[in-house]
Design a protein around this motif. Sequence first.
Motif, PDB file in Angstrom:
ATOM      1  N   ILE A 157     -72.822 -31.888 -25.637  1.00  0.00           N
ATOM      2  CA  ILE A 157     -74.103 -31.270 -25.309  1.00  0.00           C
ATOM      3  C   ILE A 157     -74.026 -30.758 -23.875  1.00  0.00           C
ATOM      4  O   ILE A 157     -73.840 -31.544 -22.946  1.00  0.00           O
ATOM      5  CB  ILE A 157     -75.272 -32.258 -25.445  1.00  0.00           C
ATOM      6  N   LEU A 158     -74.141 -29.448 -23.700  1.00  0.00           N
ATOM      7  CA  LEU A 158     -74.153 -28.838 -22.370  1.00  0.00           C
ATOM      8  C   LEU A 158     -75.611 -28.704 -21.931  1.00  0.00           C
ATOM      9  O   LEU A 158     -76.357 -27.873 -22.456  1.00  0.00           O
ATOM     10  CB  LEU A 158     -73.468 -27.478 -22.396  1.00  0.00           C
ATOM     11  N   ASP A 159     -76.016 -29.556 -20.989  1.00  0.00           N
ATOM     12  CA  ASP A 159     -77.412 -29.605 -20.558  1.00  0.00           C
ATOM     13  C   ASP A 159     -77.667 -28.518 -19.511  1.00  0.00           C
ATOM     14  O   ASP A 159     -77.346 -28.671 -18.334  1.00  0.00           O
ATOM     15  CB  ASP A 159     -77.735 -30.985 -19.983  1.00  0.00           C
ATOM     16  N   ALA A 160     -78.271 -27.420 -19.971  1.00  0.00           N
ATOM     17  CA  ALA A 160     -78.603 -26.314 -19.067  1.00  0.00           C
ATOM     18  C   ALA A 160     -80.108 -26.181 -18.897  1.00  0.00           C
ATOM     19  O   ALA A 160     -80.612 -25.097 -18.602  1.00  0.00           O
ATOM     20  CB  ALA A 160     -78.013 -25.014 -19.607  1.00  0.00           C
ATOM     21  N   ARG A 183     -72.769 -27.600 -27.692  1.00  0.00           N
ATOM     22  CA  ARG A 183     -74.087 -27.033 -27.942  1.00  0.00           C
ATOM     23  C   ARG A 183     -74.856 -26.997 -26.637  1.00  0.00           C
ATOM     24  O   ARG A 183     -74.736 -27.906 -25.822  1.00  0.00           O
ATOM     25  CB  ARG A 183     -74.855 -27.856 -28.984  1.00  0.00           C
ATOM     26  N   VAL A 184     -75.635 -25.963 -26.466  1.00  0.00           N
ATOM     27  CA  VAL A 184     -76.387 -25.788 -25.223  1.00  0.00           C
ATOM     28  C   VAL A 184     -77.789 -26.352 -25.397  1.00  0.00           C
ATOM     29  O   VAL A 184     -78.498 -26.023 -26.356  1.00  0.00           O
ATOM     30  CB  VAL A 184     -76.467 -24.305 -24.829  1.00  0.00           C
ATOM     31  N   HIS A 185     -78.165 -27.226 -24.481  1.00  0.00           N
ATOM     32  CA  HIS A 185     -79.492 -27.835 -24.511  1.00  0.00           C
ATOM     33  C   HIS A 185     -80.413 -27.127 -23.533  1.00  0.00           C
ATOM     34  O   HIS A 185     -80.191 -27.135 -22.324  1.00  0.00           O
ATOM     35  CB  HIS A 185     -79.408 -29.326 -24.151  1.00  0.00           C
ATOM     36  N   ARG A 186     -81.421 -26.474 -24.096  1.00  0.00           N
ATOM     37  CA  ARG A 186     -82.515 -25.904 -23.309  1.00  0.00           C
ATOM     38  C   ARG A 186     -83.816 -26.193 -24.049  1.00  0.00           C
ATOM     39  O   ARG A 186     -83.865 -26.106 -25.282  1.00  0.00           O
ATOM     40  CB  ARG A 186     -82.356 -24.388 -23.129  1.00  0.00           C
ATOM     41  N   LEU A 187     -84.841 -26.549 -23.318  1.00  0.00           N
ATOM     42  CA  LEU A 187     -86.128 -26.841 -23.933  1.00  0.00           C
ATOM     43  C   LEU A 187     -86.926 -25.555 -24.111  1.00  0.00           C
ATOM     44  O   LEU A 187     -87.076 -24.770 -23.168  1.00  0.00           O
ATOM     45  CB  LEU A 187     -86.922 -27.827 -23.077  1.00  0.00           C
ATOM     46  N   VAL A 188     -87.401 -25.327 -25.315  1.00  0.00           N
ATOM     47  CA  VAL A 188     -88.215 -24.162 -25.638  1.00  0.00           C
ATOM     48  C   VAL A 188     -89.608 -24.645 -26.022  1.00  0.00           C
ATOM     49  O   VAL A 188     -89.760 -25.481 -26.917  1.00  0.00           O
ATOM     50  CB  VAL A 188     -87.605 -23.354 -26.801  1.00  0.00           C
ATOM     51  N   SER A 189     -90.619 -24.138 -25.344  1.00  0.00           N
ATOM     52  CA  SER A 189     -92.001 -24.505 -25.632  1.00  0.00           C
ATOM     53  C   SER A 189     -92.650 -23.447 -26.509  1.00  0.00           C
ATOM     54  O   SER A 189     -92.390 -22.247 -26.349  1.00  0.00           O
ATOM     55  CB  SER A 189     -92.793 -24.644 -24.328  1.00  0.00           C
TER      56      SER A 189
END
Length: 220
Positions: A157-160, A183-189
């Motif tokens: 997990i690539l925390d971006a 996998r790229v981790h970005r939070l989407v609201s």
Amino acid sequence: IGVSSDALTTRRTVLERVMKKGLLPTLSFGSEGMSTDAMPLIMNLVGLEEALSNLTKDPSLTVRTSLADKIIQTASQVTLEKSGKNEKLGVAIIEEEGSQRLAALDAEKYGKSSLQAGSRQGYSLSPRLSPEDLQNPEKINYVQKLSEGLSGGFSVILDASAADLRGTYQAMSAASASIPFFRVHRLVSFCRNCGAKLPPDLGRCKKCRSTATTQYSTAE
């Protein structure tokens, strides 16, 4: 590992028997053209980070990498011995939902005090790397050692989440050169009422003024 492989083999045998009786039509649909014997049985290595912390108090990545490599090599050796002519077994470290359930079961049986502080929300699975970690040779070596020893699959997990779009792109470009799969981790609201995408940490939708907002991770 030996007990897990036996359990998976038994479970597949039971499922095949039930499918032949027509009791699982969804699983049986389209299965005439494929054989389940060719499908490998994959065991997910859950809680490796917790196991390393219990086995050694040395926080250095060199020691943890060496110990993790021995654990994976032992697990791979057992799966190789268990694998037969028509049975393929593999060990993996991939992200899934079961880690929280396993942690909850252990907390119920042994008490919450038996779990490490970071494990109470779920045992560790895929290693998480920040863009800064990509510049750390020891962490990259740790990830590569895990990937080499796991025959059933491996993901990172690539925390971006703290980076902007340009920073995320640069992190992905740097990771692709040294990490086989991530996998790229970005939070989407977004708003659950109207479906509009929202800026991070916005409590009310700008479009419909609803407070029914939520977030999801792009790595899930």
